[in-house]
Design a protein around this motif. Structure first.
Motif, PDB file in Angstrom:
ATOM      1  N   TRP A 103       7.879   4.925  -3.549  1.00 29.77           N
ATOM      2  CA  TRP A 103       6.893   4.926  -2.478  1.00 29.77           C
ATOM      3  C   TRP A 103       6.139   6.235  -2.420  1.00 29.77           C
ATOM      4  N   LEU A 104       4.959   6.212  -1.843  1.00 29.96           N
ATOM      5  CA  LEU A 104       4.135   7.384  -1.640  1.00 29.96           C
ATOM      6  C   LEU A 104       4.885   8.395  -0.792  1.00 29.96           C
ATOM      7  N   ALA A 105       4.900   9.642  -1.236  1.00 23.97           N
ATOM      8  CA  ALA A 105       5.515  10.715  -0.458  1.00 23.97           C
ATOM      9  C   ALA A 105       4.405  11.376   0.361  1.00 23.97           C
ATOM     10  N   GLY A 106       3.991  10.723   1.410  1.00 23.35           N
ATOM     11  CA  GLY A 106       2.905  11.245   2.229  1.00 23.35           C
ATOM     12  C   GLY A 106       2.550  10.252   3.316  1.00 23.35           C
ATOM     13  N   ASN A 107       1.380  10.412   3.861  1.00 21.63           N
ATOM     14  CA  ASN A 107       0.932   9.570   4.957  1.00 21.63           C
ATOM     15  C   ASN A 107      -0.376   8.878   4.615  1.00 21.63           C
ATOM     16  N   ILE A 108      -0.539   7.683   5.117  1.00 19.51           N
ATOM     17  CA  ILE A 108      -1.802   6.957   5.034  1.00 19.51           C
ATOM     18  C   ILE A 108      -2.295   6.828   6.463  1.00 19.51           C
ATOM     19  N   ALA A 109      -3.443   7.443   6.733  1.00 23.53           N
ATOM     20  CA  ALA A 109      -3.936   7.495   8.107  1.00 23.53           C
ATOM     21  C   ALA A 109      -4.591   6.191   8.547  1.00 23.53           C
ATOM     22  N   GLU A 110      -5.275   5.527   7.621  1.00 19.93           N
ATOM     23  CA  GLU A 110      -6.020   4.340   8.023  1.00 19.93           C
ATOM     24  C   GLU A 110      -6.292   3.478   6.800  1.00 19.93           C
ATOM     25  N   VAL A 111      -6.243   2.177   6.994  1.00 17.15           N
ATOM     26  CA  VAL A 111      -6.587   1.214   5.955  1.00 17.15           C
ATOM     27  C   VAL A 111      -7.634   0.273   6.538  1.00 17.15           C
ATOM     28  N   ILE A 112      -8.723   0.096   5.803  1.00 19.27           N
ATOM     29  CA  ILE A 112      -9.785  -0.816   6.236  1.00 19.27           C
ATOM     30  C   ILE A 112     -10.013  -1.799   5.091  1.00 19.27           C
ATOM     31  N   MET A 113      -9.937  -3.090   5.376  1.00 18.01           N
ATOM     32  CA  MET A 113     -10.161  -4.116   4.363  1.00 18.01           C
ATOM     33  C   MET A 113     -11.255  -5.057   4.847  1.00 18.01           C
ATOM     34  N   PHE A 114     -12.069  -5.511   3.914  1.00 17.02           N
ATOM     35  CA  PHE A 114     -13.141  -6.444   4.224  1.00 17.02           C
ATOM     36  C   PHE A 114     -12.968  -7.698   3.383  1.00 17.02           C
ATOM     37  N   THR A 115     -13.499  -8.801   3.847  1.00 16.25           N
ATOM     38  CA  THR A 115     -13.375 -10.071   3.128  1.00 16.25           C
ATOM     39  C   THR A 115     -14.554 -10.325   2.197  1.00 16.25           C
ATOM     40  N   ARG A 116     -15.383  -9.316   2.020  1.00 14.26           N
ATOM     41  CA  ARG A 116     -16.526  -9.436   1.114  1.00 14.26           C
ATOM     42  C   ARG A 116     -16.823  -8.064   0.537  1.00 14.26           C
ATOM     43  N   ILE A 166       0.866  -1.166   0.000  1.00 12.05           N
ATOM     44  CA  ILE A 166       0.000   0.000   0.000  1.00 12.05           C
ATOM     45  C   ILE A 166       0.909   1.223   0.000  1.00 12.05           C
ATOM     46  N   GLY A 167       0.733   2.078  -1.013  1.00 10.94           N
ATOM     47  CA  GLY A 167       1.568   3.274  -1.129  1.00 10.94           C
ATOM     48  C   GLY A 167       2.822   3.043  -1.941  1.00 10.94           C
ATOM     49  N   GLU A 168       2.877   1.939  -2.701  1.00 14.69           N
ATOM     50  CA  GLU A 168       4.029   1.614  -3.542  1.00 14.69           C
ATOM     51  C   GLU A 168       3.556   1.547  -4.976  1.00 14.69           C
ATOM     52  N   ASN A 169       4.349   2.082  -5.895  1.00 17.36           N
ATOM     53  CA  ASN A 169       3.965   2.188  -7.293  1.00 17.36           C
ATOM     54  C   ASN A 169       4.708   1.166  -8.150  1.00 17.36           C
ATOM     55  N   ALA A 170       4.298  -0.073  -8.089  1.00 19.39           N
ATOM     56  CA  ALA A 170       4.837  -1.144  -8.938  1.00 19.39           C
ATOM     57  C   ALA A 170       6.354  -1.078  -9.079  1.00 19.39           C
ATOM     58  N   GLY A 171       7.042  -0.930  -7.973  1.00 21.22           N
ATOM     59  CA  GLY A 171       8.502  -0.916  -7.989  1.00 21.22           C
ATOM     60  C   GLY A 171       9.108   0.413  -8.386  1.00 21.22           C
ATOM     61  N   GLN A 172       8.286   1.434  -8.594  1.00 22.16           N
ATOM     62  CA  GLN A 172       8.782   2.734  -9.058  1.00 22.16           C
ATOM     63  C   GLN A 172       8.968   3.744  -7.923  1.00 22.16           C
TER      64      GLN A 172
END
Length: 87
Positions: A54-67, A46-52
């Motif tokens: 990393w994101l120059a910033g912050n990610i405050a929260e990540v929420i993932m669901f299984t459906r 998360i925040g990585e561009n296919a090997g190119q």
């Protein structure tokens, strides 16, 4: 930013959707969005561009669901994030 994947949907535009601040965004697809996620993948970047880089910033929260969430549930998550982060 919300990405919504529904492997049961038909067509790229229904299978993978993007919402920013509660508004659906137009996406451009290259190829076909598959109907499953990779069961062999062991790492999610998360925040990585296919090997190119990393994101120059912050990610405050990540929420993932299984459906896939219903439209009402998506709105509920967006409201939670807006209220929680005072956006």
């Amino acid at each position: 930013l919300g990405l919504i994947f529904d492997g049961n949907a038909v067509g790229n535009g229904s299978r993978l959707r993007c919402r920013i601040d509660g508004t659906e965004q137009a996406l451009t697809y290259v190829g076909t969005v598959g109907n499953t996620t990779s069961s062999g993948a062991t790492t999610l970047y998360i925040g990585e561009n296919a090997g190119q880089g990393w994101l120059a910033g912050n990610i405050a929260e990540v929420i993932m669901f299984t459906r896939t969430l219903s439209s009402g549930e998506v709105l509920g998550v967006e409201k939670y994030l807006k209220d929680h982060w005072a956006l």
